[in-house]
Design a protein around this motif. Structure first.
Motif, PDB file in Angstrom:
ATOM      1  N   PHE A 293       0.871  -1.185   0.000  1.00 25.73           N
ATOM      2  CA  PHE A 293       0.000   0.000   0.000  1.00 25.73           C
ATOM      3  C   PHE A 293       0.905   1.231   0.000  1.00 25.73           C
ATOM      4  O   PHE A 293       1.651   1.463   0.953  1.00 25.73           O
ATOM      5  CB  PHE A 293      -0.918   0.006   1.225  1.00 25.73           C
ATOM      6  CG  PHE A 293      -1.890   1.150   1.249  1.00 25.73           C
ATOM      7  CD1 PHE A 293      -2.968   1.179   0.387  1.00 25.73           C
ATOM      8  CD2 PHE A 293      -1.712   2.213   2.120  1.00 25.73           C
ATOM      9  CE1 PHE A 293      -3.855   2.244   0.398  1.00 25.73           C
ATOM     10  CE2 PHE A 293      -2.589   3.271   2.155  1.00 25.73           C
ATOM     11  CZ  PHE A 293      -3.672   3.288   1.286  1.00 25.73           C
ATOM     12  N   LEU A 294       0.861   1.989  -1.099  1.00 32.64           N
ATOM     13  CA  LEU A 294       1.780   3.102  -1.296  1.00 32.64           C
ATOM     14  C   LEU A 294       1.264   4.363  -0.621  1.00 32.64           C
ATOM     15  O   LEU A 294       0.059   4.623  -0.606  1.00 32.64           O
ATOM     16  CB  LEU A 294       1.961   3.374  -2.799  1.00 32.64           C
ATOM     17  CG  LEU A 294       2.384   2.202  -3.681  1.00 32.64           C
ATOM     18  CD1 LEU A 294       2.483   2.661  -5.126  1.00 32.64           C
ATOM     19  CD2 LEU A 294       3.711   1.623  -3.219  1.00 32.64           C
ATOM     20  N   PRO A 295       2.175   5.185  -0.086  1.00 32.47           N
ATOM     21  CA  PRO A 295       1.779   6.517   0.373  1.00 32.47           C
ATOM     22  C   PRO A 295       1.364   7.386  -0.816  1.00 32.47           C
ATOM     23  O   PRO A 295       1.754   7.114  -1.960  1.00 32.47           O
ATOM     24  CB  PRO A 295       3.051   7.055   1.047  1.00 32.47           C
ATOM     25  CG  PRO A 295       3.906   5.855   1.293  1.00 32.47           C
ATOM     26  CD  PRO A 295       3.566   4.882   0.215  1.00 32.47           C
ATOM     27  N   PRO A 296       0.581   8.426  -0.594  1.00 33.65           N
ATOM     28  CA  PRO A 296       0.157   9.282  -1.722  1.00 33.65           C
ATOM     29  C   PRO A 296       1.329   9.891  -2.468  1.00 33.65           C
ATOM     30  O   PRO A 296       1.270  10.051  -3.702  1.00 33.65           O
ATOM     31  CB  PRO A 296      -0.706  10.355  -1.034  1.00 33.65           C
ATOM     32  CG  PRO A 296      -1.168   9.714   0.243  1.00 33.65           C
ATOM     33  CD  PRO A 296      -0.071   8.805   0.678  1.00 33.65           C
ATOM     34  N   GLN A 297       2.429  10.254  -1.764  1.00 35.29           N
ATOM     35  CA  GLN A 297       3.577  10.853  -2.443  1.00 35.29           C
ATOM     36  C   GLN A 297       4.213   9.870  -3.424  1.00 35.29           C
ATOM     37  O   GLN A 297       4.570  10.233  -4.554  1.00 35.29           O
ATOM     38  CB  GLN A 297       4.634  11.304  -1.420  1.00 35.29           C
ATOM     39  CG  GLN A 297       4.115  12.265  -0.372  1.00 35.29           C
ATOM     40  CD  GLN A 297       3.662  11.526   0.879  1.00 35.29           C
ATOM     41  OE1 GLN A 297       3.120  10.417   0.809  1.00 35.29           O
ATOM     42  NE2 GLN A 297       3.878  12.154   2.031  1.00 35.29           N
ATOM     43  N   VAL A 298       4.353   8.614  -3.001  1.00 37.47           N
ATOM     44  CA  VAL A 298       4.946   7.612  -3.880  1.00 37.47           C
ATOM     45  C   VAL A 298       4.023   7.314  -5.051  1.00 37.47           C
ATOM     46  O   VAL A 298       4.471   7.142  -6.193  1.00 37.47           O
ATOM     47  CB  VAL A 298       5.255   6.332  -3.087  1.00 37.47           C
ATOM     48  CG1 VAL A 298       5.830   5.257  -3.985  1.00 37.47           C
ATOM     49  CG2 VAL A 298       6.214   6.641  -1.942  1.00 37.47           C
ATOM     50  N   SER A 299       2.727   7.253  -4.798  1.00 38.81           N
ATOM     51  CA  SER A 299       1.767   6.975  -5.874  1.00 38.81           C
ATOM     52  C   SER A 299       1.822   8.047  -6.952  1.00 38.81           C
ATOM     53  O   SER A 299       1.788   7.740  -8.153  1.00 38.81           O
ATOM     54  CB  SER A 299       0.351   6.868  -5.293  1.00 38.81           C
ATOM     55  OG  SER A 299      -0.596   6.671  -6.315  1.00 38.81           O
ATOM     56  N   ARG A 300       1.929   9.312  -6.540  1.00 41.78           N
ATOM     57  CA  ARG A 300       1.995  10.391  -7.535  1.00 41.78           C
ATOM     58  C   ARG A 300       3.307  10.352  -8.317  1.00 41.78           C
ATOM     59  O   ARG A 300       3.312  10.565  -9.539  1.00 41.78           O
ATOM     60  CB  ARG A 300       1.839  11.739  -6.836  1.00 41.78           C
ATOM     61  CG  ARG A 300       0.430  12.029  -6.341  1.00 41.78           C
ATOM     62  CD  ARG A 300       0.286  13.487  -5.953  1.00 41.78           C
ATOM     63  NE  ARG A 300       1.167  13.838  -4.832  1.00 41.78           N
ATOM     64  CZ  ARG A 300       0.814  13.784  -3.560  1.00 41.78           C
ATOM     65  NH1 ARG A 300      -0.410  13.367  -3.223  1.00 41.78           N
ATOM     66  NH2 ARG A 300       1.662  14.121  -2.613  1.00 41.78           N
ATOM     67  N   LYS A 301       4.433  10.078  -7.648  1.00 40.86           N
ATOM     68  CA  LYS A 301       5.718  10.040  -8.343  1.00 40.86           C
ATOM     69  C   LYS A 301       5.868   8.814  -9.235  1.00 40.86           C
ATOM     70  O   LYS A 301       6.751   8.792 -10.090  1.00 40.86           O
ATOM     71  CB  LYS A 301       6.855  10.078  -7.324  1.00 40.86           C
ATOM     72  CG  LYS A 301       6.969  11.411  -6.594  1.00 40.86           C
ATOM     73  CD  LYS A 301       8.159  11.434  -5.655  1.00 40.86           C
ATOM     74  CE  LYS A 301       8.261  12.791  -4.962  1.00 40.86           C
ATOM     75  NZ  LYS A 301       9.421  12.854  -4.028  1.00 40.86           N
ATOM     76  N   CYS A 302       5.029   7.809  -9.036  1.00 41.87           N
ATOM     77  CA  CYS A 302       5.061   6.603  -9.867  1.00 41.87           C
ATOM     78  C   CYS A 302       3.983   6.632 -10.938  1.00 41.87           C
ATOM     79  O   CYS A 302       3.439   5.580 -11.323  1.00 41.87           O
ATOM     80  CB  CYS A 302       4.911   5.357  -9.006  1.00 41.87           C
ATOM     81  SG  CYS A 302       6.299   5.065  -7.899  1.00 41.87           S
ATOM     82  N   GLY A 303       3.618   7.809 -11.405  1.00 39.54           N
ATOM     83  CA  GLY A 303       2.638   7.922 -12.487  1.00 39.54           C
ATOM     84  C   GLY A 303       1.214   7.764 -12.036  1.00 39.54           C
ATOM     85  O   GLY A 303       0.383   7.275 -12.818  1.00 39.54           O
ATOM     86  N   SER A 304       0.893   8.149 -10.794  1.00 41.79           N
ATOM     87  CA  SER A 304      -0.468   8.062 -10.254  1.00 41.79           C
ATOM     88  C   SER A 304      -1.016   6.650 -10.307  1.00 41.79           C
ATOM     89  O   SER A 304      -2.198   6.423 -10.591  1.00 41.79           O
ATOM     90  CB  SER A 304      -1.405   9.033 -10.994  1.00 41.79           C
ATOM     91  OG  SER A 304      -0.971  10.369 -10.814  1.00 41.79           O
ATOM     92  N   ILE A 305      -0.152   5.668 -10.026  1.00 37.39           N
ATOM     93  CA  ILE A 305      -0.606   4.286  -9.958  1.00 37.39           C
ATOM     94  C   ILE A 305      -1.443   4.112  -8.698  1.00 37.39           C
ATOM     95  O   ILE A 305      -1.335   4.891  -7.743  1.00 37.39           O
ATOM     96  CB  ILE A 305       0.607   3.324  -9.956  1.00 37.39           C
ATOM     97  CG1 ILE A 305       0.155   1.888 -10.195  1.00 37.39           C
ATOM     98  CG2 ILE A 305       1.390   3.432  -8.664  1.00 37.39           C
ATOM     99  CD1 ILE A 305       1.303   0.916 -10.386  1.00 37.39           C
ATOM    100  N   SER A 306      -2.314   3.112  -8.670  1.00 42.42           N
ATOM    101  CA  SER A 306      -3.155   2.866  -7.505  1.00 42.42           C
ATOM    102  C   SER A 306      -2.282   2.613  -6.272  1.00 42.42           C
ATOM    103  O   SER A 306      -1.208   2.001  -6.353  1.00 42.42           O
ATOM    104  CB  SER A 306      -4.062   1.661  -7.758  1.00 42.42           C
ATOM    105  OG  SER A 306      -4.776   1.318  -6.596  1.00 42.42           O
ATOM    106  N   GLN A 307      -2.747   3.086  -5.144  1.00 44.41           N
ATOM    107  CA  GLN A 307      -1.986   2.898  -3.915  1.00 44.41           C
ATOM    108  C   GLN A 307      -1.939   1.434  -3.482  1.00 44.41           C
ATOM    109  O   GLN A 307      -1.001   1.015  -2.817  1.00 44.41           O
ATOM    110  CB  GLN A 307      -2.588   3.742  -2.783  1.00 44.41           C
ATOM    111  CG  GLN A 307      -2.415   5.245  -2.991  1.00 44.41           C
ATOM    112  CD  GLN A 307      -2.981   6.045  -1.839  1.00 44.41           C
ATOM    113  OE1 GLN A 307      -3.959   6.758  -1.993  1.00 44.41           O
ATOM    114  NE2 GLN A 307      -2.379   5.925  -0.670  1.00 44.41           N
TER     115      GLN A 307
END
Length: 524
Positions: free
Chosen positions: A253-267
């Motif tokens: 389960f990704l933090p929102p910051q990581v999700s955005r930096k990874c191309g807005s992939i699902s958390q």
């Protein structure tokens, strides 16, 4: 008119002062044969020499302190012989070649052809030099025989409750022979220590590990002794490699910051593989991304489930619902737990639509029964009932027999006392079973490994052992799959390497090889 005088400028011949043969004049007044008989241009070259050989690592000493691995009659061995030969710099070397000798004679004969100018004449002579092979332990083997004589140690650690990452790295180390300079290896419940004689060897090994998995390294130095008069010191070095606690097939389960930096992939996504970066996959939307090691260390994320938490499901129906992207295709799949026949069916979305058919088996996470605490608290996304990770194959008699035909090598590591406990041993058996299944079922995953043909049938964990340590999977042997064709993903004989053990191993079963060995009188 007088004619011009043209003297004859041709050089006349003289007689050799020894044999009387007519020769062109030279300072010695001797022919080449007589000069060669009276002058030995090889008198400054030693005819008997010594080659130092280490039996432990099978290397030769190249003065002053280098040890080189080379075969008999190889260019490398010839270079060592010429470098150890004294007086060779006083003549001109024309040719050097080996003369065949028995391998067990402990003699190496080199035939040399040299030239030298003597009294204005160039003489060429051919002679043999005998090298006697004597054994002596190299510094590395000497330290290996002693205890606590290491100078550098690489400590690999991973803060997880399994050792599948170390099983993966073990096969990479064996294939690339990265442990060749290692003095000894010691295994711990949370990692492995590699001890080296030189700091350079430890640095090279640490760089090898960093090329395959994301790590962060810390170095430390401890002063052992110091000589103030000669300004020298003796230190021991320790390199700690912390491997990030994320492995293949993990549900994260990704933090929102990581999700955005990874191309807005699902958390909520699955780790498809781990190389120098973490490869993430969203099976619901079929999106893929990568997370670097530096991004993880700055924003660590939670692992909800590992491969040991996966449950085996049977495919009831599979309907493709999207285009094929690479080897993936979105599909609506109806599943039912394979070890609970009374359970209701569940409809999920999967990325394996291109390879799934009714009756197949898959491994996935049952989020209704998975204990992940409050990790998803506050998340606005939809939590699916099941997340499918990969396809698997049932345990059949044919598959178990096929598994006995191949084997993997392992590092010769000492086990710490804490690894002798019963719960640690059960966990190790579980990890080995999961790793063996992954290697057996995933062709892309095992491309970097060296799999060997078993000299005798390998004793892998049977389904009874797997049932105790892997309760979420169906480990019962399916007798009805005897006639089914083998999957292309399973290990084939063309992927296996012949492993011939001579010293202390099984005898070769090849008749031609057996006859050749008997003719050479080699004792097995």
């Amino acid at each position: 008119m007088m004619e011009a005088f043209n003297p004859d400028l041709s050089v006349g011949n003289i007689l050799c002062c020894v044999c009387g043969v007519s020769i062109p004049p030279n300072p010695s007044n001797k022919c080449a044969n007589c000069l060669r008989a009276q002058v030995d241009i090889t008198e400054s070259i030693s005819r008997q020499n010594i080659l130092i050989f280490c039996r432990g690592c099978e290397r030769y000493l190249q003065p002053p302190r280098s040890w080189v691995t080379c075969d008999l009659e190889s260019p490398e061995l010839l270079t060592i012989c010429l470098k150890t030969l004294k007086g060779l710099n006083k003549v001109r070397l024309i040719e050097a070649k080996f003369i065949w000798t028995e391998p067990h004679s402990r003699r190496v004969i080199v035939r040399l052809t040299v030239q030298k100018e003597v009294l204005g004449a160039i003489l060429q002579q051919e002679f043999d030099v005998v090298f006697v092979v004597k054994t002596q332990q190299c510094d590395t083997c000497t330290r290996a025989m002693a205890h606590d004589t290491w100078n550098a140690v690489v400590q690999m650690r991973q803060k997880v409750d399994h050792k599948r990452t170390f099983l993966y790295l073990e096969q990479l180390i064996i294939k690339h022979k990265a442990q060749k300079d290692c003095l000894r290896i010691k295994s711990f419940p949370d990692g492995i220590d590699f001890y080296f004689n030189l700091k350079q060897h430890a640095i090279r090994f640490a760089q090898f590990i960093q090329d395959f998995v994301p790590t962060r390294m810390k170095e430390s130095e401890q002063l052992i002794s110091q000589d103030f008069q000669s300004n020298t010191s003796n230190s021991k070095y320790a390199m700690s490699l912390e491997i990030l606690p994320v492995c293949r097939d993990d549900l994260v389960f990704l933090p929102p910051q990581v999700s955005r930096k990874c191309g807005s992939i699902s958390q909520l996504c699955v780790v498809s593989k781990v190389t120098q970066s973490i490869h993430l996959m969203d099976p619901d939307r079929m999106t893929f991304s990568e997370c670097t090691g530096s991004l993880y260390w700055s924003h660590p994320f939670t692992v909800l489930g590992t491969a040991a938490d996966m449950v085996e499901f049977q495919v009831i129906d599979s309907v493709p619902s999207g285009p094929i992207i690479g080897k993936h295709q979105k599909a609506d799949v109806t599943l039912r737990r394979s070890n609970r026949m009374g359970d209701s069916e569940v409809l999920v979305r999967s990325h394996l639509g291109a390879i799934l058919n009714p009756g197949d088996f898959v491994l996935g996470f049952d989020l209704e029964s998975l204990n992940y605490g409050d990790a998803l608290h506050g998340w606005k996304g939809v939590v699916p009932d099941v997340i499918v990770v990969r396809k698997t194959f049932p345990q059949s008699r044919k598959r178990l027999e096929r598994r006995k035909m191949w084997t993997m090598k392992h590092l010769d590591a000492e086990q710490d006392e804490s690894e002798m406990k019963k719960d640690v041993e059960d966990r190790r058996m579980r990890d080995e079973e999961i790793f063996t299944r992954t290697v057996e079922e995933d062709k892309e995953y095992r491309q970097n490994f060296a799999l060997f043909k078993a000299q005798k049938k390998a004793h892998h964990r049977q389904s009874a052992v797997a049932a105790e340590v892997m309760p979420g999977m169906n480990t019962e042997i399916d007798e009805e799959d005897e006639g089914e064709e083998d999957s292309d993903d399973l290990i084939g004989l063309d992927e296996l390497i012949d492993d011939l053990e001579i010293d202390g191993g099984e005898q070769a079963e090849d008749p031609e090889l057996r006859n050749l060995v008997d003719s050479l009188n080699v004792q097995f």
